[in-house]
Design an enzyme around this catalytic site. Structure first.
Site, mmCIF file in Angstrom:
data_model
loop_
_atom_site.group_PDB
_atom_site.id
_atom_site.type_symbol
_atom_site.label_atom_id
_atom_site.label_comp_id
_atom_site.label_asym_id
_atom_site.label_seq_id
_atom_site.Cartn_x
_atom_site.Cartn_y
_atom_site.Cartn_z
ATOM 1 N N HIS A 115 0.876 -1.189 0.000
ATOM 2 C CA HIS A 115 0.000 0.000 0.000
ATOM 3 C C HIS A 115 0.909 1.234 0.000
ATOM 4 C CE1 HIS A 115 -2.779 2.951 1.863
ATOM 5 N NE2 HIS A 115 -3.782 2.148 1.541
ATOM 6 N N LYS A 156 -10.391 -0.816 10.412
ATOM 7 C CA LYS A 156 -10.671 -1.990 9.567
ATOM 8 C C LYS A 156 -11.046 -3.206 10.418
ATOM 9 C CE LYS A 156 -7.314 -0.501 6.073
ATOM 10 N NZ LYS A 156 -8.076 0.209 5.061
HETATM 11 N N1 PLP Z 1 -1.816 -0.722 4.525
HETATM 12 C C1 PLP Z 1 -2.787 -1.459 3.975
HETATM 13 C C2 PLP Z 1 -2.462 -2.837 3.483
HETATM 14 C C3 PLP Z 1 -4.087 -0.945 3.847
HETATM 15 O O1 PLP Z 1 -5.039 -1.682 3.287
HETATM 16 C C4 PLP Z 1 -4.349 0.359 4.332
HETATM 17 C C5 PLP Z 1 -5.693 0.966 4.201
HETATM 18 O O2 PLP Z 1 -6.363 0.824 3.198
HETATM 19 C C6 PLP Z 1 -3.309 1.079 4.918
HETATM 20 C C7 PLP Z 1 -2.060 0.514 4.987
HETATM 21 C C8 PLP Z 1 -3.505 2.472 5.451
HETATM 22 O O3 PLP Z 1 -4.302 2.446 6.599
HETATM 23 P P1 PLP Z 1 -4.758 3.815 7.275
HETATM 24 O O4 PLP Z 1 -5.289 4.676 6.164
HETATM 25 O O5 PLP Z 1 -5.816 3.397 8.231
HETATM 26 O O6 PLP Z 1 -3.582 4.419 7.937
#
Ligand code: PLP
Length: 408
Positions: free
Chosen positions: A125, A228
């Site tokens: 991500h 999540k």
């Molecule tokens: N990493 C992964 C694999 C994710 O799916 C997400 C959110 O979609 C994130 C990081 C980022 O999470 P946050 O926006 O809650 O910090």
């Protein structure tokens, strides 16, 4: 796994939002990888905090201050027990993005130098890419990429070959938010450790869906996001080995993270408080504690099994739709299905599905490098949670069929 059968219809009834309609149709919420829905127990915990206990933490000696501090620290203890770690190693923060930035700026920035490398996988991500790029720019380190196979699995041989002596840190997702791939984190962390490489595992898509025992993974850092996993937005945590937390300088300065402040010098608080400057998201983390209680009462092994059933159903049903291509067919997957439908742009498809009451995400899913690998700008993604039903899987398939007929 406990043998007690779960009444999944009753579990679903715990989620008030799932009762609503959109565009005059019953809502079919298939976007839990984006954010999860909240059970009444979590909503009520937040509501109760503001109605009855609201005060700042770690500051006031009055009754409300004590209650707020105890409830906040109880939430930390619950999350720590859930992940099988010590509460002093768990820094509460606004989520994965904050947690990775904390490690990037506090652990990596002072250590990395020109010639060092940060190894990332193709399926990360953006939250596990951009902070490292920012640190790389400032230190002269470079980013290396571990590639995947067309099925969407990590190419382990290539990954181990990429673990060369200049690699200081490996950033690796536990479960891909686009492909659903579950990575063999334990084995990878063992290989990294043998080579002296520090590991950060992004657990955003793992912790909500399967039992996670962090110490058994053998990583150095593990990050997660509360929204999540049935918790409120703006909550989450960084787990780090004690020795790292002790050695890392604070990321942000301010109240809460100090023992004593003089203009000449400041004595910092002990971890984890050293990394929690300012008033935290008290109500949110109390809500996250309630989410942990809720998930624990159902059982993560049963949640995993339930979601695997829904995934098998959805994979088979979508696989039978003419012109539909599923992206990501790893042997071990979480209940995330990215797909493309011939002749339909992902955004058009998602917009038309929404009119049928079906909420799926379309876009790059904050994973541009992965989209580039598959040569597509965007996909549709249906992501399931234990509160979804087999009827909703059928509703998705029926809605895609209807939209396809409209578009072709
Ligand atoms: N990493 C992964 C694999 C994710 O799916 C997400 C959110 O979609 C994130 C990081 C980022 O999470 P946050 O926006 O809650 O910090």
């Amino acid at each position: 796994m406990s043998q007690t059968a779960i009444d999944w219809a009753r579990v679903r009834a715990d989620f008030p939002l799932l009762e609503r309609q959109v565009h005059g149709k019953p809502l079919v919420y298939l976007d839990s990888a984006n954010t999860g829905q909240k059970p009444a127990a979590v909503i009520e915990a937040v509501d109760d905090f503001y109605r009855r206990h609201n005060a700042n933490v770690s500051r006031a000696v009055h009754a409300l201050g004590t209650e707020a501090t105890e409830a906040y620290e109880a939430a930390r203890a619950k999350l720590a027990a859930f992940l099988k770690v010590h509460r002093d190693e768990l820094v509460l923060c606004s989520g994965t993005t904050f947690a990775i930035n904390l490690v990037a700026y506090s652990w990596a920035l002072p250590r990395l130098k020109a010639g060092d490398a940060i190894l990332l996988t193709r399926m990360e991500h953006h939250a596990n890419i951009v902070p490292w790029q920012l640190v790389a720019e400032r230190t002269g380190a470079r980013i290396k990429v571990a590639e995947i196979t067309p099925a969407g699995e990590l190419d382990l041989d290539a990954l181990y070959r990429a673990m060369t002596p200049e690699v200081t840190l490996l950033g690796l997702t536990h479960v891909s938010n686009v492909l659903g791939t579950v990575n063999p984190v334990r084995e990878i962390c063992r290989e990294a450790r043998r080579r002296g490489i520090v590991t950060l595992v992004d657990g955003s898509q793992a912790v909500p869906h399967r039992p996670v025992d962090i110490p058994s993974l053998g990583c150095d850092f593990y990050v997660l996001t509360g929204h999540k996993m049935c918790g409120p937005t703006g909550t989450g945590a960084l787990w780090a080995r004690r020795e790292h937390l002790a050695a890392m300088p604070p990321f942000l300065g301010g109240g809460e993270m100090i023992k004593e402040v003089r203009f000449e010098a400041t004595v910092f608080n002990d971890p984890p408080h050293k990394f929690e400057a300012g008033t935290p998201n008290i109500a949110g983390h109390i809500g996250l504690g309630a989410a942990v209680d809720y998930l624990t009462a159902i059982g993560m092994d049963r949640i995993d099994a339930r979601e695997q059933e829904l995934l098998a159903h959805a994979t088979e049903a979508l696989g039978a739709v003419e012109g539909l291509r599923i992206i990501g067919s790893a042997r071990e997957k979480a209940a995330v299905i990215s797909f493309l439908v011939e002749g339909a742009h992902a955004h058009d498809l998602a917009t038309l599905l929404d009119l049928e009451g079906v909420a799926v995400r379309s876009g790059h899913h904050c994973a541009h490098p992965l989209m580039a690998f598959y040569g597509v700008p965007a996909t549709c993604r249906a992501s399931l949670a234990f509160y979804n039903t087999h009827e909703e899987v059928e509703a998705l398939v029926a809605a895609i069929g209807k939209v396809r007929r409209l578009l072709l």
